[in-house]
Design a protein around this motif. Structure first.
Motif, PDB file in Angstrom:
ATOM      1  N   ILE A  72       0.857  -1.188   0.000  1.00 38.10           N
ATOM      2  CA  ILE A  72       0.000   0.000   0.000  1.00 38.10           C
ATOM      3  C   ILE A  72       0.894   1.240   0.000  1.00 38.10           C
ATOM      4  CG2 ILE A  72      -1.844   1.230   1.219  1.00 38.10           C
ATOM      5  CD1 ILE A  72      -2.720  -1.560   0.432  1.00 38.10           C
ATOM      6  N   CYS A  73       0.651   2.154  -0.926  1.00 41.66           N
ATOM      7  CA  CYS A  73       1.420   3.399  -1.005  1.00 41.66           C
ATOM      8  C   CYS A  73       0.452   4.580  -0.910  1.00 41.66           C
ATOM      9  CB  CYS A  73       2.180   3.474  -2.330  1.00 41.66           C
ATOM     10  SG  CYS A  73       3.387   2.170  -2.555  1.00 41.66           S
ATOM     11  N   GLY A  74       0.716   5.471   0.013  1.00 44.62           N
ATOM     12  CA  GLY A  74      -0.133   6.644   0.173  1.00 44.62           C
ATOM     13  C   GLY A  74       0.324   7.475   1.354  1.00 44.62           C
ATOM     14  N   VAL A  76      -3.018   4.737  -2.886  1.00 48.72           N
ATOM     15  CA  VAL A  76      -4.162   5.339  -2.195  1.00 48.72           C
ATOM     16  C   VAL A  76      -4.037   6.858  -2.319  1.00 48.72           C
ATOM     17  CG1 VAL A  76      -5.387   5.555  -0.008  1.00 48.72           C
ATOM     18  CG2 VAL A  76      -4.224   3.406  -0.580  1.00 48.72           C
ATOM     19  N   PRO A  77      -4.860   7.478  -3.166  1.00 49.78           N
ATOM     20  CA  PRO A  77      -4.760   8.934  -3.337  1.00 49.78           C
ATOM     21  C   PRO A  77      -5.299   9.681  -2.117  1.00 49.78           C
ATOM     22  CG  PRO A  77      -6.514   8.041  -4.726  1.00 49.78           C
ATOM     23  CD  PRO A  77      -5.866   6.881  -4.041  1.00 49.78           C
ATOM     24  N   LYS A  78      -4.925  10.952  -2.032  1.00 48.75           N
ATOM     25  CA  LYS A  78      -5.457  11.834  -0.994  1.00 48.75           C
ATOM     26  C   LYS A  78      -6.942  12.079  -1.281  1.00 48.75           C
ATOM     27  CE  LYS A  78      -1.091  14.347  -0.530  1.00 48.75           C
ATOM     28  NZ  LYS A  78      -0.455  15.659  -0.680  1.00 48.75           N
ATOM     29  N   ARG A  87      -5.548   1.054  -7.838  1.00 44.74           N
ATOM     30  CA  ARG A  87      -5.838   2.327  -7.173  1.00 44.74           C
ATOM     31  C   ARG A  87      -7.005   2.099  -6.220  1.00 44.74           C
ATOM     32  NH1 ARG A  87      -4.185   6.997  -8.698  1.00 44.74           N
ATOM     33  NH2 ARG A  87      -5.187   8.955  -8.507  1.00 44.74           N
ATOM     34  N   TRP A  88      -6.884   2.611  -5.019  1.00 39.48           N
ATOM     35  CA  TRP A  88      -7.962   2.533  -4.038  1.00 39.48           C
ATOM     36  C   TRP A  88      -9.028   3.542  -4.429  1.00 39.48           C
ATOM     37  CZ3 TRP A  88     -10.536  -0.024  -0.651  1.00 39.48           C
ATOM     38  CH2 TRP A  88     -11.376   0.626   0.246  1.00 39.48           C
ATOM     39  N   ASP A  89     -10.270   3.065  -4.540  1.00 38.21           N
ATOM     40  CA  ASP A  89     -11.382   3.951  -4.857  1.00 38.21           C
ATOM     41  C   ASP A  89     -12.314   3.980  -3.639  1.00 38.21           C
ATOM     42  OD1 ASP A  89     -13.701   5.225  -5.735  1.00 38.21           O
ATOM     43  OD2 ASP A  89     -13.581   4.352  -7.741  1.00 38.21           O
ATOM     44  N   PRO A  90     -12.301   5.076  -2.883  1.00 38.15           N
ATOM     45  CA  PRO A  90     -13.106   5.119  -1.658  1.00 38.15           C
ATOM     46  C   PRO A  90     -14.613   5.124  -1.910  1.00 38.15           C
ATOM     47  CG  PRO A  90     -12.126   7.267  -2.090  1.00 38.15           C
ATOM     48  CD  PRO A  90     -11.560   6.315  -3.107  1.00 38.15           C
ATOM     49  N   ILE A 122     -16.288   3.169  -3.958  1.00 41.43           N
ATOM     50  CA  ILE A 122     -16.788   1.787  -4.010  1.00 41.43           C
ATOM     51  C   ILE A 122     -16.103   0.902  -2.979  1.00 41.43           C
ATOM     52  CG2 ILE A 122     -17.471   1.932  -6.432  1.00 41.43           C
ATOM     53  CD1 ILE A 122     -14.902   0.360  -7.106  1.00 41.43           C
ATOM     54  N   LYS A 123     -15.197   1.496  -2.214  1.00 42.05           N
ATOM     55  CA  LYS A 123     -14.458   0.780  -1.169  1.00 42.05           C
ATOM     56  C   LYS A 123     -13.795  -0.488  -1.740  1.00 42.05           C
ATOM     57  CE  LYS A 123     -17.070   2.366   2.848  1.00 42.05           C
ATOM     58  NZ  LYS A 123     -17.450   3.612   2.389  1.00 42.05           N
ATOM     59  N   ASP A 124     -13.068  -0.284  -2.835  1.00 43.10           N
ATOM     60  CA  ASP A 124     -12.390  -1.401  -3.485  1.00 43.10           C
ATOM     61  C   ASP A 124     -11.193  -0.878  -4.257  1.00 43.10           C
ATOM     62  OD1 ASP A 124     -11.847  -3.990  -4.239  1.00 43.10           O
ATOM     63  OD2 ASP A 124     -13.681  -4.261  -5.408  1.00 43.10           O
ATOM     64  N   VAL A 125     -10.323  -1.807  -4.673  1.00 43.12           N
ATOM     65  CA  VAL A 125      -9.201  -1.461  -5.511  1.00 43.12           C
ATOM     66  C   VAL A 125      -9.581  -1.710  -6.961  1.00 43.12           C
ATOM     67  CG1 VAL A 125      -7.404  -1.817  -3.791  1.00 43.12           C
ATOM     68  CG2 VAL A 125      -8.186  -3.749  -5.134  1.00 43.12           C
TER      69      VAL A 125
END
Length: 195
Positions: free
Chosen positions: A101-103, A158-160, A185-188, A190-193
């Motif tokens: 995980i990178c963010g 994981v973007p800001k 990419r983490w998409d908040p 849909i709470k999924d990658v």
């Protein structure tokens, strides 16, 4: 050279061996050298795409095993019915796929949510835990993170909240892409990658 190398890959490898002993003057007008460089870059891109394809096939196989249903249209698009049939449940391996995980640690809730999702999908997860570090420790952690990225199955960015990436995360993303790692990419929303 892998056993399943194509004739073009074999010829490129043979050509690369031959050119290692050439001086710059041995290339004709520079065109041959440029074409050789392009061929090597295309091979790297093909290798990266093959890795992503293998990853997608493994994820579809896991989905099919867990739920009994798969994404038929995606399987048809990828032309992987035979590979999926061959990838039926394998014995459990002690070597788990890993996600790094990178963010920004300023948004630890997002990092934890992404890590939880990856864990539920069957990945062993590496994520940052320290929110404040001095310069010396930051250097050590950056080197450690690059080593983890190099060994990871996938990298999850994981973007800001505004969708941007900090400098460190952007550097980690560029490093992962340079290695040909699949990057999710983490998409908040849909709470999924996602790809």
């Amino acid at each position: 050279m892998p056993d399943n190398a194509t004739p073009a890959e074999i010829r490129l490898a043979q050509y690369s061996q031959r050119t290692k002993t050439w001086a710059i003057a041995t290339y004709n007008d520079g065109t041959e050298k440029a074409l050789h460089k392009i061929a090597l870059e295309l091979k790297d891109e093909i290798d990266r795409l093959r890795t992503q394809r293998r990853f997608l096939i493994s994820q579809l196989a896991k989905k099919d095993v867990r739920s009994g249903e798969g994404d038929r249209k995606l399987r048809e698009f990828l032309g992987i019915e035979e590979q999926l049939a061959a990838a039926e449940p394998q014995p459990v391996s002690p070597c788990w796929p890993t996600a790094v995980i990178c963010g920004s640690t300023k948004h630890m809730d997002r990092l934890q949510a992404a890590a939880a999702t990856c864990t539920r999908q069957g990945w062993a997860v590496h994520m940052p835990h320290l929110t404040e570090v001095d310069d010396r420790l930051a250097e050590t952690l950056a080197a450690m993170w690059r080593a983890l990225i190099a060994e990871a199955t996938v990298v999850v960015v994981v973007p800001k909240p505004d969708g941007s990436l900090g400098d460190a995360t952007a550097g980690e993303l560029a490093y992962a892409e340079g290695l040909g790692k699949p990057v999710l990419r983490w998409d908040p929303r849909i709470k999924d990658v996602v790809w």
